[in-house]
Design a protein around this motif. Structure first.
Motif, short mmCIF file in Angstrom:
data_model
loop_
_atom_site.label_atom_id
_atom_site.label_comp_id
_atom_site.label_asym_id
_atom_site.label_seq_id
_atom_site.Cartn_x
_atom_site.Cartn_y
_atom_site.Cartn_z
N THR A 143 48.21 11.25 -6.66
CA THR A 143 48.81 10.50 -7.72
C THR A 143 49.36 11.46 -8.84
O THR A 143 50.17 11.41 -9.57
N ASP A 144 48.50 12.54 -8.94
CA ASP A 144 48.80 13.46 -10.11
C ASP A 144 49.89 14.31 -9.64
O ASP A 144 51.08 14.60 -10.48
N ASP A 168 52.93 11.76 -10.30
CA ASP A 168 53.01 11.77 -11.74
C ASP A 168 54.06 12.80 -12.33
O ASP A 168 54.85 12.82 -13.03
N ALA A 175 57.66 12.07 -10.99
CA ALA A 175 57.88 11.03 -11.63
C ALA A 175 58.51 11.50 -13.04
O ALA A 175 59.43 10.89 -13.42
N ARG A 176 57.69 12.21 -13.61
CA ARG A 176 58.08 12.97 -14.81
C ARG A 176 59.56 13.57 -14.97
O ARG A 176 60.39 13.58 -15.75
N HIS A 230 62.31 11.35 -14.51
CA HIS A 230 62.40 10.51 -15.84
C HIS A 230 63.16 11.28 -16.65
O HIS A 230 63.79 10.89 -17.39
N THR A 282 55.68 4.70 -10.88
CA THR A 282 54.60 5.61 -11.65
C THR A 282 54.91 5.82 -13.16
O THR A 282 53.95 6.17 -13.50
N LEU A 283 55.89 5.39 -13.42
CA LEU A 283 56.25 5.64 -14.95
C LEU A 283 55.46 4.47 -15.77
O LEU A 283 55.66 3.43 -15.63
N ASP A 284 55.08 5.21 -17.13
CA ASP A 284 54.50 3.99 -17.91
C ASP A 284 55.35 3.29 -18.54
O ASP A 284 56.58 3.72 -18.56
N ASP A 330 57.59 5.03 -21.39
CA ASP A 330 58.96 5.50 -20.65
C ASP A 330 59.95 4.76 -20.23
O ASP A 330 61.10 5.03 -20.50
#
Length: 187
Positions: A62-63, A66, A69-70, A73, A117-119, A122
């Protein structure tokens, strides 16, 4: 007075930074090719490091997802901002959808990882800028009055899922569907 640094500390930090960059670059490439099916051993091999180095850099999958995904994004946010800054909202939206389609055709992970995965913050920021672009195109009479960001998410997500499942990677075919989305939303 502080204790002196270990003589190898700066080298380790530089080595850790290089490994982080190598692992991240390898993960971006492998996930672009294989999507979520990619494995840590594949990433390690592409980066030229051992699996343990990947796990030191990203302790859990997941790290790693993430981080990917960043990266996606950032591209998406910058691209939406650029589209919003054009003089003509319809041209900006068309160019954005074409570029998005090119990205989706070339990178499986963009469609598979980013939405999962984006919060919320975002997503909301990117959606707000895209909503402003849609409103501008509506004011200019180019888009139907009821067109929304969700319409674009659903329509692009729909063709992305189907084209990915069919294994179609030709950007021209992806851009064709982007054009159909824009035609469907035209006023």
């Amino acid at each position: 007075m502080s204790a002196p640094e270990h003589p190898d500390w700066s080298d380790r930090r530089a080595d850790a930074r290089r490994n982080h960059e190598r692992v991240t670059a390898a993960a971006l490439a492998i996930y672009a090719e294989r999507g979520l099916e990619a494995t840590v051993p594949e990433i390690a091999a592409r980066a030229g490091v051992g699996k343990a180095t990947v796990y030191r850099t990203f302790p859990a999958k997941t790290d790693l997802l993430d981080a990917i995904a960043r990266h996606h994004h950032t591209w998406l946010s910058e691209r939406i901002e650029r589209a919003a800054g054009t003089g003509d909202a319809l041209d900006g939206l068309r160019d954005f959808l074409d570029d998005l389609s090119d990205r989706l055709a070339a990178d499986r992970s963009f469609a598979e990882i980013l939405p999962r995965t984006l919060d919320l913050h975002d997503r909301e920021r990117a959606s707000d800028v895209l909503a402003g672009l849609i409103r501008a195109a509506q004011r200019d009479g180019h888009l139907r009055a009821d067109a929304t960001v969700q319409d674009i998410h659903v329509l692009v997500g729909g063709y992305a899922r189907v084209l990915l499942d069919l294994g179609i990677r030709d950007p021209a075919q992806w851009r064709r569907y982007a054009g159909l989305v824009l035609d469907a939303l035209r006023g």
